[in-house]
Design an enzyme around this catalytic site. Structure first.
Site, PDB file in Angstrom:
ATOM      1  CE  LYS A  20       4.053   7.715  -5.915  1.00 55.72           C
ATOM      2  NZ  LYS A  20       2.947   7.613  -4.951  1.00 55.72           N
ATOM      3  CG  ASN A  21       3.130  11.244  -4.047  1.00 58.19           C
ATOM      4  OD1 ASN A  21       2.616  10.320  -4.681  1.00 58.19           O
ATOM      5  ND2 ASN A  21       3.832  11.045  -2.944  1.00 58.19           N
ATOM      6  NE  ARG A  68      -4.414   4.738   1.219  1.00 56.03           N
ATOM      7  CZ  ARG A  68      -5.406   4.289   1.956  1.00 56.03           C
ATOM      8  NH1 ARG A  68      -5.638   3.017   2.050  1.00 56.03           N
ATOM      9  NH2 ARG A  68      -6.172   5.130   2.625  1.00 56.03           N
ATOM     10  CB  CYS A  99      -2.163   0.351   2.021  1.00 48.69           C
ATOM     11  SG  CYS A  99      -0.940   1.549   2.472  1.00 48.69           S
ATOM     12  NE  ARG A 114      -1.684   5.773   3.053  1.00 50.82           N
ATOM     13  CZ  ARG A 114      -1.063   5.843   1.875  1.00 50.82           C
ATOM     14  NH1 ARG A 114      -0.527   4.756   1.370  1.00 50.82           N
ATOM     15  NH2 ARG A 114      -0.981   6.982   1.218  1.00 50.82           N
ATOM     16  CG  ASP A 161       6.516   9.543   0.629  1.00 49.33           C
ATOM     17  OD1 ASP A 161       5.988   8.733   1.407  1.00 49.33           O
ATOM     18  OD2 ASP A 161       5.852  10.284  -0.127  1.00 49.33           O
ATOM     19  CB  ILE A 169       3.683  10.017   8.533  1.00 47.44           C
ATOM     20  CG1 ILE A 169       4.589  11.245   8.655  1.00 47.44           C
ATOM     21  CG2 ILE A 169       2.457  10.322   7.656  1.00 47.44           C
ATOM     22  CD1 ILE A 169       3.947  12.504   9.153  1.00 47.44           C
ATOM     23  NE  ARG A 215       1.506   1.812  -6.230  1.00 50.38           N
ATOM     24  CZ  ARG A 215       0.610   1.848  -5.273  1.00 50.38           C
ATOM     25  NH1 ARG A 215       0.537   0.863  -4.413  1.00 50.38           N
ATOM     26  NH2 ARG A 215      -0.207   2.862  -5.161  1.00 50.38           N
TER      27      ARG A 215
HETATM   28  N1  EPU Z   1      -5.037  10.316   7.806  1.00 47.94           N
HETATM   29  C1  EPU Z   1      -6.152  10.126   8.570  1.00 47.94           C
HETATM   30  N2  EPU Z   1      -7.363  10.420   8.012  1.00 47.94           N
HETATM   31  C2  EPU Z   1      -7.485  10.900   6.741  1.00 47.94           C
HETATM   32  C3  EPU Z   1      -6.328  11.095   5.973  1.00 47.94           C
HETATM   33  C4  EPU Z   1      -5.112  10.793   6.535  1.00 47.94           C
HETATM   34  O1  EPU Z   1      -6.087   9.693   9.718  1.00 47.94           O
HETATM   35  O2  EPU Z   1      -8.633  11.149   6.310  1.00 47.94           O
HETATM   36  C5  EPU Z   1      -3.720   9.997   8.384  1.00 47.94           C
HETATM   37  C6  EPU Z   1      -3.006   8.881   7.621  1.00 47.94           C
HETATM   38  O3  EPU Z   1      -3.410   7.613   8.052  1.00 47.94           O
HETATM   39  C7  EPU Z   1      -1.561   9.176   7.925  1.00 47.94           C
HETATM   40  C8  EPU Z   1      -1.536  10.708   8.006  1.00 47.94           C
HETATM   41  O4  EPU Z   1      -2.873  11.115   8.220  1.00 47.94           O
HETATM   42  O5  EPU Z   1      -1.222   8.630   9.161  1.00 47.94           O
HETATM   43  C9  EPU Z   1      -0.992  11.413   6.783  1.00 47.94           C
HETATM   44  O6  EPU Z   1      -1.635  10.895   5.631  1.00 47.94           O
HETATM   45  P1  EPU Z   1      -1.870  11.777   4.325  1.00 47.94           P
HETATM   46  O7  EPU Z   1      -3.326  11.910   4.106  1.00 47.94           O
HETATM   47  O8  EPU Z   1      -1.059  13.010   4.414  1.00 47.94           O
HETATM   48  O9  EPU Z   1      -1.260  10.814   3.221  1.00 47.94           O
HETATM   49  P2  EPU Z   1      -1.831  10.573   1.758  1.00 47.94           P
HETATM   50  O10 EPU Z   1      -2.393  11.813   1.201  1.00 47.94           O
HETATM   51  O11 EPU Z   1      -2.672   9.355   1.772  1.00 47.94           O
HETATM   52  C10 EPU Z   1       0.378  11.245   0.546  1.00 47.94           C
HETATM   53  C11 EPU Z   1       1.340  10.594  -0.406  1.00 47.94           C
HETATM   54  C12 EPU Z   1       2.121   9.518   0.319  1.00 47.94           C
HETATM   55  C13 EPU Z   1       2.872  10.178   1.478  1.00 47.94           C
HETATM   56  C14 EPU Z   1       1.880  10.900   2.399  1.00 47.94           C
HETATM   57  C15 EPU Z   1       2.542  11.659   3.528  1.00 47.94           C
HETATM   58  C16 EPU Z   1       0.181  10.822  -2.492  1.00 47.94           C
HETATM   59  C17 EPU Z   1      -0.528  10.186  -3.634  1.00 47.94           C
HETATM   60  N3  EPU Z   1       0.595  10.022  -1.524  1.00 47.94           N
HETATM   61  O12 EPU Z   1      -0.485  10.208   1.000  1.00 47.94           O
HETATM   62  O13 EPU Z   1       3.056   9.004  -0.610  1.00 47.94           O
HETATM   63  O14 EPU Z   1       3.578   9.207   2.213  1.00 47.94           O
HETATM   64  O15 EPU Z   1       1.103  11.837   1.627  1.00 47.94           O
HETATM   65  O16 EPU Z   1       3.437  12.591   3.023  1.00 47.94           O
HETATM   66  O17 EPU Z   1       0.390  12.026  -2.492  1.00 47.94           O
HETATM   67  C18 EPU Z   1       4.522   7.399  -1.536  1.00 47.94           C
HETATM   68  O18 EPU Z   1       4.656   8.141  -2.514  1.00 47.94           O
HETATM   69  O19 EPU Z   1       5.268   6.411  -1.322  1.00 47.94           O
HETATM   70  C19 EPU Z   1       3.454   7.688  -0.564  1.00 47.94           C
HETATM   71  C20 EPU Z   1       2.981   6.781   0.283  1.00 47.94           C
END
Ligand code: EPU
Length: 478
Positions: free
Chosen positions: A84-85, A154, A178, A183, A366, A388, A458
């Site tokens: 998915k990711n 998101r 969320c 996030r 995850d 995280i 999802r």
């Molecule tokens: N963060 C910030 N600012 C930003 C972006 C992120 O402070 O601009 C913080 C977030 O709040 C968090 C940390 O950085 O504390 C890491 O967030 P990241 O951006 O890496 O997460 P994401 O890209 O929003 C993806 C996966 C998530 C997974 C995380 C961490 C996708 C679509 N989602 O989210 O997947 O937990 O990376 O590995 O790729 C899931 O599949 O259940 C899921 C939540």
């Protein structure tokens, strides 16, 4: 500190506003010259109703529940689907060209359907293929990813970089907090601004403009999967070279780079913490297989560690699962790894072992909830620390209702085992918490009903069908 320039929120302002949830400044675009923006055409139609590009109503969350009778052994082979990711950024990347992009090994999960709806809203024509989807983004119908779609997923924010880079403009609803954490998207916005985008926040939307992005060096203040992906996509059509530092290194990022390179981009270093992108004038079509889902694979491995007799997790990539395999082995789980298959049996002597989540190549957040379900059956006390996300212990209260001995202490949980779990009515709160409850239910005595299974849908394709195929007693009820 926050600073405002010529009617636009500066990057610093954007970061502060998003992070702190302060009302964003009202900004205007009066001084901005925007060129290279395509005329907005009428929304185009999906040429064939595909199994994935379902109509709006069908993609809405259902009220289904899972009824599970615990204690059944799991035996046989389960096939892992596409990640998915990886599929979500791969789909967003199709916006970078007007040529057809075909993704194969696409998982049939609700988030993928939502992303297809976002793309269709922007003008994409999508068509189901035998193993995936073909997407053509020839004509732009809208610059906007609306709140109604973004609030349900998101990852919709991943269209920001490619839209802006190809069309010079993008308007995307701010996703807001969320269930698992705040996030913010400040890193996405800071990076795009470094490439020359004008960013404004107004009425709950991010509006970004740039006649053409310019390559630059940008170091992420913190590792972010989504921000790395958004910036990498945006930089493919920028003028000149972009170097991204302190990048996230998850396998899904290397998968996205592989797709982009197949489309004609020039990206090196994806999968390491520094990525270099030589900007191109245009990208073209490609066909790309989405990598196997390491989190789905890991979830079935935990199921096998609890109840496997034995269980074979097939069609996965063991190299992407290294941190998970290492952690399971430390807890006494026996694993036999072979090419794309991992065989696991119920561990006779599970031992409590501490866990700390971390960005890749650390243990994935995850897979934290699923590991906690396993630790309820291990001998001794384990400390599970989540680094995280701020609120990723929503499953704990439900596990306690099933009899688990868990104490939350700030960012950590102390799990004492083994405890006899008993079936109960429980509520899923997010995707991975749902998976944890399904695992606990299969290990518990008696009947468990997991409510709000739409969270599970999802990200897990036909989980109850796959589990039934292994001998679990699971049914979907309305
Ligand atoms: N963060 C910030 N600012 C930003 C972006 C992120 O402070 O601009 C913080 C977030 O709040 C968090 C940390 O950085 O504390 C890491 O967030 P990241 O951006 O890496 O997460 P994401 O890209 O929003 C993806 C996966 C998530 C997974 C995380 C961490 C996708 C679509 N989602 O989210 O997947 O937990 O990376 O590995 O790729 C899931 O599949 O259940 C899921 C939540």
């Amino acid at each position: 500190m926050a600073r405002e320039t010529s009617g636009f929120a500066s990057v610093e302002a954007a970061a502060v506003v998003v992070t702190c949830h302060v009302a964003p400044p009202s900004v205007l675009y009066s001084n901005v010259e925007v060129s290279g923006v395509l005329p907005v055409s009428e929304p185009s139609k999906t040429i064939e109703t595909s199994a994935l590009a379902v109509p709006a109503a069908a993609a809405e969350p259902s009220m289904d529940k899972l009824r599970i009778i615990g204690g059944r052994s799991l035996r046989g082979r389960v096939s892992v689907g596409g990640a998915k990711n990886a599929a979500l950024p791969d789909l967003a990347a199709t916006l970078l060209t007007g040529d057809p992009v075909e993704l194969t090994n696409l998982p049939g999960v609700r988030d993928v359907r939502t992303m297809l709806r976002v793309l269709e809203q922007l003008g994409a024509v999508t068509e189901a293929t035998e193993r995936g989807v073909r997407v053509v983004n020839e004509r732009l119908a809208s610059f906007e990813a609306p709140y109604d779609l973004v609030k349900t997923m998101r990852a919709s924010v991943l269209v920001l970089g490619p839209m802006l880079s190809r069309h010079g403009r993008a308007r995307v609803s701010l996703p807001g907090g969320c269930a698992i954490g705040e996030r913010p998207i400040n890193l996405h916005l800071e990076g795009l601004a470094k490439l020359g985008a004008e960013i404004a926040l107004e009425h709950g939307y991010v509006e970004a403009r740039a006649s053409r992005l310019r390559g630059a060096r940008f170091d992420f203040a913190q590792k972010s999967v989504g921000a790395t992906e958004n910036l990498m996509m945006a930089a493919t059509l920028a003028e000149g070279t972009t170097v991204l530092g302190n990048c996230a290194q998850e396998p899904e990022i290397a998968d996205l780079a592989e797709l982009l390179n197949a489309m004609g981009a020039s990206i090196s270093g994806a999968g390491t913490d520094e990525i270099t992108i030589e900007g191109r004038r245009a990208l073209g079509g490609a066909t790309h297989p989405v990598i196997p889902d390491r989190i789905e694979a890991g979830t079935y491995l935990v199921a096998g560690a609890l109840l496997g007799d034995p269980l074979e997790v097939a069609d996965c990539r063991p190299q992407d699962l290294r941190p998970v395999l290492q952690q399971l082995r430390l807890a006494g789980v026996k694993l036999a790894v072979e090419d794309d298959t991992i065989r696991v049996s119920a561990a006779e002597n599970l031992t409590a072992h501490d866990l700390r989540t971390a960005p890749h190549p650390g243990y994935p957040t995850d897979m934290q909830a699923q590991y906690m379900a396993l630790m309820t059956q291990a001998h001794g006390a384990s400390v599970v620390t989540e680094t995280i996300f701020e609120r990723r212990f929503m499953h704990v209260g439900e596990l306690q209702r099933m009899g688990a001995d868990i104490r939350i202490q700030g960012k950590s949980c102390v799990v004492v085992g083994p405890t006899r779990l008993t079936g109960a009515q429980v509520m899923a709160t997010d995707l991975r918490a749902s998976a944890c409850l399904v695992l606990a239910a299969m290990a518990a005595d008696g009947e468990t009903v997991v409510d709000r299974v739409y969270h599970l849908d999802r990200g897990y394709e036909s989980m109850e069908t796959k589990l039934r195929g292994l001998g679990a007693e699971v049914e979907r009820v309305r």
